[in-house]
Design an enzyme around this catalytic site. Structure first.
Site, mmCIF file in Angstrom:
data_model
loop_
_atom_site.group_PDB
_atom_site.id
_atom_site.type_symbol
_atom_site.label_atom_id
_atom_site.label_comp_id
_atom_site.label_asym_id
_atom_site.label_seq_id
_atom_site.Cartn_x
_atom_site.Cartn_y
_atom_site.Cartn_z
ATOM 1 N N LYS A 104 0.875 -1.190 0.000
ATOM 2 C CA LYS A 104 0.000 0.000 0.000
ATOM 3 C C LYS A 104 0.903 1.228 0.000
ATOM 4 O O LYS A 104 2.023 1.170 0.503
ATOM 5 C CB LYS A 104 -0.867 0.012 1.270
ATOM 6 C CG LYS A 104 -2.148 0.783 1.116
ATOM 7 C CD LYS A 104 -3.169 -0.065 0.383
ATOM 8 C CE LYS A 104 -4.501 0.611 0.252
ATOM 9 N NZ LYS A 104 -5.498 -0.344 -0.260
HETATM 10 P P1 NAD Z 1 -13.449 7.228 -3.132
HETATM 11 O O1 NAD Z 1 -12.479 8.295 -2.807
HETATM 12 O O2 NAD Z 1 -13.841 6.997 -4.540
HETATM 13 O O3 NAD Z 1 -14.820 7.435 -2.300
HETATM 14 C C1 NAD Z 1 -14.857 7.650 -0.936
HETATM 15 C C2 NAD Z 1 -16.257 8.120 -0.572
HETATM 16 O O4 NAD Z 1 -16.365 8.224 0.848
HETATM 17 C C3 NAD Z 1 -16.614 9.489 -1.139
HETATM 18 O O5 NAD Z 1 -17.979 9.491 -1.547
HETATM 19 C C4 NAD Z 1 -16.445 10.419 0.065
HETATM 20 O O6 NAD Z 1 -17.256 11.587 -0.021
HETATM 21 C C5 NAD Z 1 -16.930 9.492 1.164
HETATM 22 N N1 NAD Z 1 -16.531 9.881 2.524
HETATM 23 C C6 NAD Z 1 -15.329 10.322 2.967
HETATM 24 N N2 NAD Z 1 -15.402 10.591 4.286
HETATM 25 C C7 NAD Z 1 -16.665 10.302 4.681
HETATM 26 C C8 NAD Z 1 -17.369 10.359 5.909
HETATM 27 N N3 NAD Z 1 -16.782 10.772 7.019
HETATM 28 N N4 NAD Z 1 -18.679 9.986 5.932
HETATM 29 C C9 NAD Z 1 -19.306 9.560 4.811
HETATM 30 N N5 NAD Z 1 -18.673 9.472 3.621
HETATM 31 C C10 NAD Z 1 -17.385 9.835 3.555
HETATM 32 O O7 NAD Z 1 -12.820 5.899 -2.470
HETATM 33 P P2 NAD Z 1 -13.151 4.397 -2.855
HETATM 34 O O8 NAD Z 1 -12.216 3.967 -3.911
HETATM 35 O O9 NAD Z 1 -14.609 4.260 -3.055
HETATM 36 O O10 NAD Z 1 -12.681 3.659 -1.524
HETATM 37 C C11 NAD Z 1 -13.503 3.608 -0.382
HETATM 38 C C12 NAD Z 1 -12.938 2.568 0.585
HETATM 39 O O11 NAD Z 1 -12.900 1.294 -0.067
HETATM 40 C C13 NAD Z 1 -11.513 2.800 1.074
HETATM 41 O O12 NAD Z 1 -11.388 2.278 2.376
HETATM 42 C C14 NAD Z 1 -10.670 1.951 0.133
HETATM 43 O O13 NAD Z 1 -9.433 1.594 0.686
HETATM 44 C C15 NAD Z 1 -11.579 0.753 -0.011
HETATM 45 N N6 NAD Z 1 -11.358 -0.053 -1.189
HETATM 46 C C16 NAD Z 1 -11.401 0.506 -2.425
HETATM 47 C C17 NAD Z 1 -11.207 -0.302 -3.538
HETATM 48 C C18 NAD Z 1 -11.329 0.252 -4.922
HETATM 49 O O14 NAD Z 1 -11.259 -0.539 -5.872
HETATM 50 N N7 NAD Z 1 -11.559 1.536 -5.107
HETATM 51 C C19 NAD Z 1 -10.907 -1.673 -3.374
HETATM 52 C C20 NAD Z 1 -10.893 -2.203 -2.089
HETATM 53 C C21 NAD Z 1 -11.115 -1.385 -1.005
#
Ligand code: NAD
Length: 411
Positions: A104
């Protein structure tokens, strides 16, 4: 034995090693890290001033294959959290039986405050400092919070100027430069697939149930769309600016359109506004945290009124929070299973890049469903057999696989 740098927040891993009958030495080796890198990135901003950012890459284990994991651009990025997230990636790739390890990384910046030129320069500069430690057979970054396909395209391009055309150095790229059309929706879609497998395992149906989703980004939005199409009523959604709720179910297509225009779900007229924290306390069948880590702590865990928590985000539940959920008999579908869809499709993208042979999207989607269904079957069988939680079952399967590979290659 000398102690290596141990990841923080390793309680789940410690529990799994104990359940498997491993000793302290095995725990130390599994929780230890192969390498961590920190680079200084002085960037000239558009106004001529200079700001120093820090970039990190933490490589956990590569016994099963090249290091693999996301790059996060967020002001809270720090080495402690990245260590745990890198370990989580090793466990995730092990659980879904991919020939990949775990890593990471990220930069402690707020991408929303940077112009496109600033973001591009910062990314290229990061690659100039990191290129010896990444590569198609070494370490393959992907998008995570605050990064996207465009940033992957810049990384690929910068890396390729040094080593020649190398699409397999990153996954989650735009389709035009070797990405997979399925990748963007894969994690969210994978969350829905895992929920469907769970419902089937309990001889239930997803259709007619209710869900609340925290976060409407790449994971949350695609998960919402997939669940909506499966007949699940999404009764609450939040993002960083606020929340919306509707007992009858939100029209997710209309919400996504509103978000595209307004930049947030806030102000959507098809639902009632609600505090972004309060939405997590509403009654529902499935609560899906899909934003940042550490959200479900002891205090929130006491207030949750869901039957099942599905960890769309990485590490959304603190160890204390998990204990409360267990006591309250709230089922948890753990992150290393629930959100593994993204890395499965990343793996397929990497394979296609290496073979220089694109697959059909249907082949990728079939492979995604198969991999996740198999992982669910394994986890549910161990949990049933031992009477343990799904997290304990998933961690045991992944930890054993990692340990076997590590011992076979190292000793
Ligand atoms: P992203 O940046 O696309 O979206 C994050 C979302 O969370 C946004 O809508 C943001 O406004 C919202 N957010 C942030 N703080 C918040 C809060 N306090 N309350 C409510 N909403 C809040 O990120 P993502 O890619 O969707 O990733 C989200 C999570 O999933 C992370 O933990 C990431 O590590 C995990 N993840 C992502 C992937 C991937 O393929 N993108 C894969 C596995 C895990």
């Amino acid at each position: 034995m000398k102690k290596t740098t141990i990841i923080s927040n390793a309680e789940y891993l410690r529990e799994a090693t104990k359940m498997l009958g491993y000793g302290e030495q095995e725990f130390q080796l599994l929780a230890g890290l192969s390498r961590e890198i920190r680079v200084e990135l002085p960037l000239q901003l558009d106004d001529g001033s200079i700001e120093i950012f820090y970039g990190y890459r933490v490589q956990h284990h590569n016994a099963l294959g090249p290091y693999k994991g996301g790059l996060r651009y967020h002001p809270t990025v720090n080495i402690e959290e990245l260590r745990w997230l890198a370990c989580l990636m090793s466990l995730k790739t092990a659980l879904v039986e991919l020939p990949l390890g775990g890593a990471k990384g990220g930069i402690d910046c707020d991408p929303k405050l940077l112009s496109r030129r600033e973001l591009r320069s910062l990314t290229r500069y990061f690659v100039q400092k990191l290129h010896r430690s990444i590569g198609p057979n070494l370490d393959i970054p992907a998008p995570d919070v605050g990064t996207n396909a465009q940033i992957m395209a810049w990384i690929q391009n910068e890396y390729s100027t040094i080593y020649g055309h190398s699409p397999a150095v990153v996954t989650g790229k735009p389709v035009i430069v070797g990405g997979s059309a399925v990748r963007e929706r894969a994690t969210g879609q994978g969350v829905a697939i895992v929920m469907n497998e769970y419902a089937r395992h309990r001889a239930n149906e997803l259709k007619g149930t209710t869900a609340i989703i925290q976060g409407f980004g790449e994971v949350g939005r695609h998960c919402a769309i997939d669940l909506h199409n499966r007949g699940v009523a999404i009764v609450g959604v939040s993002d960083s600016r606020g929340g919306v709720a509707n007992k009858k179910g939100i029209d997710i297509g209309a919400l996504a359109e509103h978000q595209m225009k307004a930049g947030s779900i806030v102000g959507f007229e098809g639902a009632q506004p609600i505090d972004r924290e309060k939405v997590l306390e509403l009654r529902c069948n499935y609560l899906i945290p899909a934003a940042l880590g550490g959200i479900i702590d002891k205090s929130l865990a006491k207030k949750i009124k869901a039957d099942v928590v599905v960890e769309g985000a990485n590490s959304p539940t603190t160890y204390d929070g998990d204990v409360v959920l267990r006591d309250r008999e709230i089922v948890v579908l753990p992150d290393i299973l629930a959100n593994a869809g993204g890395v499965v499709v990343s793996y397929f993208e990497w394979v296609q890049n290496i073979q220089q042979l694109p697959w059909k999207d249907e082949t990728v989607e079939e492979g995604l469903s198969e991999k996740l269904a198999k992982a669910c079957e394994n986890v549910f069988a161990v949990a049933m057999g031992q009477g343990c939680s799904y997290r304990e079952a998933a961690y045991q399967i992944a930890t054993k696989r990692l340990k076997d590979a590590l011992w076979t290659t190292s000793f």
